[in-house]
Scaffold this active site. Structure first.
Site: not given
Ligand code: DSN
Length: 393
Positions: A46, A48, A196, A222, A225, A231
């Protein structure tokens, strides 16, 4: 594992992943090193707060890990620590986007983002997401004929609505986004520009998609991908006298979250090192070549590809074709039965329901990781065509 029930299910999932052609545009296959970091003892800790300012003891090593992750993040995208700040604690893409709004947009303020139907994400202000309940979405779409973003329309809308923040980014838009034009529009109405780049972060890192960092105030992404990591997510903010980064850090913690997931942060750090190599650049270039091969062959076989092609890893295929083809749900189900995994997707101007829309979304990042080249994607296109044109029994 002692828990045989879960072990068996994990092994089955591993087999499933190996046995299919994975065209889900937001998935990828991570390295053994990323898996090791995720499954390490870091999950026990932990911490924080932020490095050097935690609320718990025992941070000697986790501080080093988080700082290293941040250094690598800035380096990968060619940024310097005096001009850009990065937060690597957001647990995934949706909380990262919410943190930006929480930090920068007053409750009830306006988020101007691409609507879901034309390729935006739920967290770009869509009504069923918290981002459309706490804030108001000013949605924009694509031109109905070209299916490409119409910057003139966006400018008019921004001037009328005066949003607090404009989000340039997508989950199902295959083309290059003109960040310079978005920045001019944002500046003309006094809005922040957030990009984004969740889908195309790996392509930016590999130098095959324009970088948003020249123009954006904030960049979220993110890490799982095209970037091919765990993730998780990162939030980059420009450092200037508006002190955006301080507001965003506070929004992430303590605004939205408690302790960061240090195993994820270590796994992001591993990913960033892997992405900062000539091999990754080659990989990113191949993703693009493969997407063009897949899209081109599907078109040759008579399928309509939204916007007429792709500039990224992502393709939107119109399977319905004004009633001459089949709905997205049936298409997705038939492909799965044939060993190809995709997701059903709305297409611009879709009049069908999101549960059975007019299209499917395809992506080439995961299969490119497995070594597939253009000729393999031509074959995949032919397989898709055959499956979709064969009536189910
Ligand atoms: N980011 C999305 C996708 O493109 O699959 C899911 O939230």
């Amino acid at each position: 594992m002692k828990d045989k029930q879960i072990e068996k299910l994990i092994v089955s999932e591993k087999k499933r992943q190996k046995g299919v052609i994975n065209l889900i545009a937001s998935e990828n296959y991570v390295s053994e090193d990323v898996l090791k970091a995720l499954g390490s003892e870091l999950t026990n800790k932990y911490a924080e707060g932020y490095p050097g300012a935690r609320y718990y003891g025992g941070n000697e090593f986790v501080d080093k890990i988080e700082n290293l992750c941040k250094e690598r993040a800035l380096k990968l995208f060619g940024l310097t620590g005096s001009k850009w700040h990065v937060n690597v604690q957001a647990l995934s893409g949706s909380p990262a986007n919410v943190a930006v709004y929480l930090g920068l947009v007053p409750v009830g303020g306006k988020i101007m983002g691409m609507n879901l139907q034309d390729g935006g994400h739920l967290t770009h202000g869509y009504k069923v997401s918290i981002t459309g309940k706490v804030w108001q979405q000013v949605p924009f779409g694509v031109d109905s004929k070209t299916e490409i973003i119409d910057y003139g329309e966006i400018k008019k809308l921004a001037e009328k609505e005066k949003p607090n923040i404009i989000v340039a980014g997508f989950t199902a838009y295959p083309r290059i986004v003109d960040f310079k034009k978005f920045k001019e529009i944002a500046d003309s109405v006094g809005a922040y520009l957030m990009v984004d780049m969740s889908h195309f972060a790996g392509l930016v890192a590999g130098g095959v998609y324009p970088t948003p960092f020249k123009y954006a105030d904030v960049v979220t992404t993110t890490t799982h991908k095209t970037l091919r990591g765990p993730r998780s997510a990162m939030i980059f903010s420009k450092i200037d006298d508006r002190e955006i980064y301080k507001k965003i850090d506070k929004a992430v913690f303590p605004g939205l979250q408690g302790g960061p997931h240090l195993n994820q942060i270590a796994a992001i750090a591993v990913t960033l090192k892997e992405a900062d190599t000539p091999a990754f650049k080659k990989y990113a270039g191949q993703i693009l070549k493969n997407a063009k091969a897949l899209s081109g062959e599907l078109q040759k076989l008579g399928w309509r590809i939204v916007s007429g092609g792709t500039d990224s890893h992502l393709i939107l295929m119109d399977t319905w074709m004004d009633g001459k083809g089949i709905g997205g749900k049936v298409a997705g189900d038939r492909l799965e039965a044939g060993g190809i995994i995709v997701n059903k997707n709305t297409i611009p101007g879709d009049t069908r329901s999101p549960m059975d829309p007019s299209g499917i979304r395809l992506g080439t990042a995961a299969e490119t990781t497995r070594g597939k080249k253009e000729k393999d994607f031509v074959k995949i296109a032919q397989k898709i065509d055959k499956i979709l044109k064969t009536k189910s029994k």
